[in-house]
Scaffold this active site. Sequence first.
Site, PDB file in Angstrom:
ATOM      1  CB  SER A   1      14.997  44.702  19.766  1.00 18.14           C
ATOM      2  OG  SER A   1      13.603  44.562  19.869  1.00 18.14           O
TER       3      SER A   1
ATOM      4  CE1 TYR B   1      16.100  38.768  19.826  1.00 17.46           C
ATOM      5  CE2 TYR B   1      14.202  40.056  20.555  1.00 17.46           C
ATOM      6  CZ  TYR B   1      15.259  39.868  19.689  1.00 17.46           C
ATOM      7  OH  TYR B   1      15.483  40.790  18.696  1.00 17.46           O
TER       8      TYR B   1
ATOM      9  CE  LYS C   1      18.710  41.474  19.502  1.00 17.25           C
ATOM     10  NZ  LYS C   1      19.842  41.298  18.580  1.00 17.25           N
TER      11      LYS C   1
HETATM   12  P1  NAD Z   1      17.291  36.540  10.826  1.00 18.69           P
HETATM   13  O1  NAD Z   1      17.133  35.307  11.650  1.00 18.69           O
HETATM   14  O2  NAD Z   1      16.666  36.555   9.470  1.00 18.69           O
HETATM   15  O3  NAD Z   1      18.845  36.880  10.666  1.00 18.69           O
HETATM   16  C1  NAD Z   1      19.803  36.539  11.634  1.00 18.69           C
HETATM   17  C2  NAD Z   1      20.922  35.801  10.916  1.00 18.69           C
HETATM   18  O4  NAD Z   1      21.946  35.454  11.853  1.00 18.69           O
HETATM   19  C3  NAD Z   1      20.455  34.503  10.272  1.00 18.69           C
HETATM   20  O5  NAD Z   1      20.858  34.480   8.919  1.00 18.69           O
HETATM   21  C4  NAD Z   1      21.155  33.413  11.076  1.00 18.69           C
HETATM   22  O6  NAD Z   1      21.445  32.281  10.289  1.00 18.69           O
HETATM   23  C5  NAD Z   1      22.383  34.148  11.593  1.00 18.69           C
HETATM   24  N1  NAD Z   1      22.947  33.632  12.843  1.00 18.69           N
HETATM   25  C6  NAD Z   1      22.324  33.410  14.020  1.00 18.69           C
HETATM   26  N2  NAD Z   1      23.187  32.970  14.942  1.00 18.69           N
HETATM   27  C7  NAD Z   1      24.402  32.933  14.357  1.00 18.69           C
HETATM   28  C8  NAD Z   1      25.712  32.555  14.794  1.00 18.69           C
HETATM   29  N3  NAD Z   1      25.933  32.126  16.035  1.00 18.69           N
HETATM   30  N4  NAD Z   1      26.731  32.644  13.925  1.00 18.69           N
HETATM   31  C9  NAD Z   1      26.534  33.054  12.643  1.00 18.69           C
HETATM   32  N5  NAD Z   1      25.323  33.415  12.176  1.00 18.69           N
HETATM   33  C10 NAD Z   1      24.275  33.353  13.023  1.00 18.69           C
HETATM   34  O7  NAD Z   1      16.761  37.762  11.690  1.00 18.69           O
HETATM   35  P2  NAD Z   1      16.538  39.282  11.294  1.00 18.69           P
HETATM   36  O8  NAD Z   1      15.096  39.548  11.404  1.00 18.69           O
HETATM   37  O9  NAD Z   1      17.241  39.614  10.053  1.00 18.69           O
HETATM   38  O10 NAD Z   1      17.236  39.989  12.530  1.00 18.69           O
HETATM   39  C11 NAD Z   1      18.565  40.479  12.495  1.00 18.69           C
HETATM   40  C12 NAD Z   1      18.932  41.059  13.844  1.00 18.69           C
HETATM   41  O11 NAD Z   1      18.032  42.098  14.172  1.00 18.69           O
HETATM   42  C13 NAD Z   1      18.852  40.050  14.996  1.00 18.69           C
HETATM   43  O12 NAD Z   1      19.907  40.319  15.891  1.00 18.69           O
HETATM   44  C14 NAD Z   1      17.522  40.372  15.642  1.00 18.69           C
HETATM   45  O13 NAD Z   1      17.507  40.025  17.010  1.00 18.69           O
HETATM   46  C15 NAD Z   1      17.454  41.880  15.462  1.00 18.69           C
HETATM   47  N6  NAD Z   1      16.076  42.391  15.472  1.00 18.69           N
HETATM   48  C16 NAD Z   1      15.161  41.855  14.615  1.00 18.69           C
HETATM   49  C17 NAD Z   1      13.856  42.316  14.644  1.00 18.69           C
HETATM   50  C18 NAD Z   1      12.805  41.712  13.728  1.00 18.69           C
HETATM   51  O14 NAD Z   1      11.629  41.883  13.985  1.00 18.69           O
HETATM   52  N7  NAD Z   1      13.150  41.028  12.640  1.00 18.69           N
HETATM   53  C19 NAD Z   1      13.488  43.332  15.531  1.00 18.69           C
HETATM   54  C20 NAD Z   1      14.447  43.877  16.366  1.00 18.69           C
HETATM   55  C21 NAD Z   1      15.751  43.384  16.327  1.00 18.69           C
HETATM   56  C1  UD1 Z   2       7.778  40.835  18.653  1.00 24.56           C
HETATM   57  C2  UD1 Z   2       8.610  40.390  19.814  1.00 24.56           C
HETATM   58  C3  UD1 Z   2       9.622  41.468  20.149  1.00 24.56           C
HETATM   59  C4  UD1 Z   2      10.438  41.819  18.915  1.00 24.56           C
HETATM   60  C5  UD1 Z   2       9.482  42.250  17.811  1.00 24.56           C
HETATM   61  C6  UD1 Z   2      10.155  42.587  16.540  1.00 24.56           C
HETATM   62  C7  UD1 Z   2       7.073  38.955  21.105  1.00 24.56           C
HETATM   63  C8  UD1 Z   2       6.292  38.808  22.363  1.00 24.56           C
HETATM   64  N1  UD1 Z   2       7.727  40.134  20.949  1.00 24.56           N
HETATM   65  O1  UD1 Z   2       7.107  42.014  19.019  1.00 24.56           O
HETATM   66  O2  UD1 Z   2      10.488  41.035  21.165  1.00 24.56           O
HETATM   67  O3  UD1 Z   2      11.359  42.850  19.199  1.00 24.56           O
HETATM   68  O4  UD1 Z   2       8.579  41.162  17.555  1.00 24.56           O
HETATM   69  O5  UD1 Z   2      10.612  41.415  15.961  1.00 24.56           O
HETATM   70  O6  UD1 Z   2       7.152  38.041  20.288  1.00 24.56           O
HETATM   71  N2  UD1 Z   2      -0.319  39.542  16.707  1.00 24.56           N
HETATM   72  C9  UD1 Z   2      -1.523  38.930  16.473  1.00 24.56           C
HETATM   73  N3  UD1 Z   2      -1.541  37.706  15.888  1.00 24.56           N
HETATM   74  C10 UD1 Z   2      -0.386  37.059  15.505  1.00 24.56           C
HETATM   75  C11 UD1 Z   2       0.848  37.691  15.740  1.00 24.56           C
HETATM   76  C12 UD1 Z   2       0.861  38.943  16.349  1.00 24.56           C
HETATM   77  O7  UD1 Z   2      -2.577  39.481  16.798  1.00 24.56           O
HETATM   78  O8  UD1 Z   2      -0.448  35.934  14.987  1.00 24.56           O
HETATM   79  C13 UD1 Z   2      -0.304  40.912  17.289  1.00 24.56           C
HETATM   80  C14 UD1 Z   2       0.488  41.044  18.576  1.00 24.56           C
HETATM   81  O9  UD1 Z   2      -0.328  40.832  19.688  1.00 24.56           O
HETATM   82  C15 UD1 Z   2       0.986  42.503  18.467  1.00 24.56           C
HETATM   83  C16 UD1 Z   2       1.153  42.720  16.956  1.00 24.56           C
HETATM   84  O10 UD1 Z   2       0.337  41.733  16.342  1.00 24.56           O
HETATM   85  O11 UD1 Z   2       0.000  43.388  18.924  1.00 24.56           O
HETATM   86  C17 UD1 Z   2       2.574  42.553  16.477  1.00 24.56           C
HETATM   87  O12 UD1 Z   2       3.097  41.310  16.902  1.00 24.56           O
HETATM   88  P1  UD1 Z   2       4.523  40.768  16.445  1.00 24.56           P
HETATM   89  O13 UD1 Z   2       4.648  40.869  14.973  1.00 24.56           O
HETATM   90  O14 UD1 Z   2       4.732  39.433  17.073  1.00 24.56           O
HETATM   91  O15 UD1 Z   2       5.539  41.831  17.053  1.00 24.56           O
HETATM   92  P2  UD1 Z   2       5.678  42.369  18.559  1.00 24.56           P
HETATM   93  O16 UD1 Z   2       4.782  41.670  19.482  1.00 24.56           O
HETATM   94  O17 UD1 Z   2       5.623  43.838  18.513  1.00 24.56           O
END
Ligand code: NAD
Ligand code: UD1
Length: 336
Positions: free
Chosen positions: A125, A149, A153
């Site tokens: 991330s 969290y 990572k």
């Molecule tokens: P998500 O929660 O939709 O998907 C994660 C999946 O992993 C879920 O289906 C959950 O049931 C499964 N899971 C969690 N722990 C587990 C375990 N111990 N064993 C088996 N399954 C397990 O999240 P996502 O948004 O699809 O994210 C996927 C990956 O990308 C995650 O590692 C997350 O940290 C990373 N990531 C997400 C974002 C974002 O904004 N969505 C941003 C940066 C990184």
């Molecule tokens: C969040 C996570 C980050 C993760 C990323 C992608 C936090 C502090 N950080 O980042 O670790 O990698 O998501 O999943 O949670 N905002 C509002 N109102 C809301 C929600 C968000 O104004 O209700 C603003 C936030 O201040 C930010 C932007 O929207 O400026 C995006 O927020 P968000 O979607 O939570 O993502 P990140 O903060 O970038």
Amino acid sequence: MDNILVTGGAGFIGSHTVVELLNAGYGVVVIDNLVNSSMESLERVKKITGKSVKFYQADLLNMEALQNIFEEENISSVIHFAGLKAVGESCKIPLAYFNNNITGTINLLMAMEKYNVKSLVFSSSATVYGKPESVPISEDFPLSVSNPYGRTKLIIEDMLRDIYKADTSWNIALLRYFNPIGAHESGEIGENPNGIPNNLLPYVSKVAIGELEAVNVFGNDYDTPDGTGVRDYIHVVDLAEGHIKALEKLTSNPGLVTYNLGTGTGYSVLEIIHNFEKACGKKIPYKITERRPGDIDMCYANPEKAKKELGWEAKRDIDKMCEDAWRWQSKYPKGF
Ligand code: NAD
Ligand code: UD1
């Protein structure tokens, strides 16, 4: 046939990636404990692609179940999405995050090593850049984190760098995602958060559907053009395509490689709200509130390395991201 093991494949990014893998002709095996997802997502994947995946409902903490998969299936590479991802929750229950994300990954890596599967794509991330000194952010920027969290990572990235140093027969792609949003354009799969969403897009989407009253804009006194936070939002299908490119890259034996997956363009909170209004044809009420602790002004990628080395770049613009998110939200207001 060689199969790709997708951990967390029933989740948001996982399910979209499974669609792209199936479309590209890969065999797919999914392991997911469904802690933050539903099996329905994989049914929808089948509806979209006409193909099914082999699904194991199991926890990465269950070593036996993991080994059984490597025993039964012919796995050639792993894409590792499984993990817990809520920043706020991770501050309340850090140990649960360390156990799930780090121990889960160690189990996976031990099983991979045992069965001599040494090709891995890992979901990292942009959170590993902490508070960047400048934008756009390149892969060689210093790394730091400010919550449990993010720490999971960074620790996993560090572990993978050490593992590669000790055994260069591994091929590992660390993919640092910026802010994934949107949904598959069919409207059949999308983000399905439990309870009140923490992230901006799902929150805006719930306001648009009438489930929440108004968006809380966390601060308008940031050092950005309109004072609200700026992020690099990326369409989840572009992100999914990035994984296929990374997987292809690993077959050329590159060692350990690290890529930003972002668009390179930042949008403010207010711009997102206005774009979403355009997509859904409704006014989205919002109010300015306090800053959220730990938030930064601006975060967007320099995506050049992925473009040059993977031949990948994001193609879908912010209008498309909002339109697709809205199609999913309005087609299935209650999610899966
Ligand atoms: P998500 O929660 O939709 O998907 C994660 C999946 O992993 C879920 O289906 C959950 O049931 C499964 N899971 C969690 N722990 C587990 C375990 N111990 N064993 C088996 N399954 C397990 O999240 P996502 O948004 O699809 O994210 C996927 C990956 O990308 C995650 O590692 C997350 O940290 C990373 N990531 C997400 C974002 C974002 O904004 N969505 C941003 C940066 C990184
Ligand atoms: C969040 C996570 C980050 C993760 C990323 C992608 C936090 C502090 N950080 O980042 O670790 O990698 O998501 O999943 O949670 N905002 C509002 N109102 C809301 C929600 C968000 O104004 O209700 C603003 C936030 O201040 C930010 C932007 O929207 O400026 C995006 O927020 P968000 O979607 O939570 O993502 P990140 O903060 O970038």
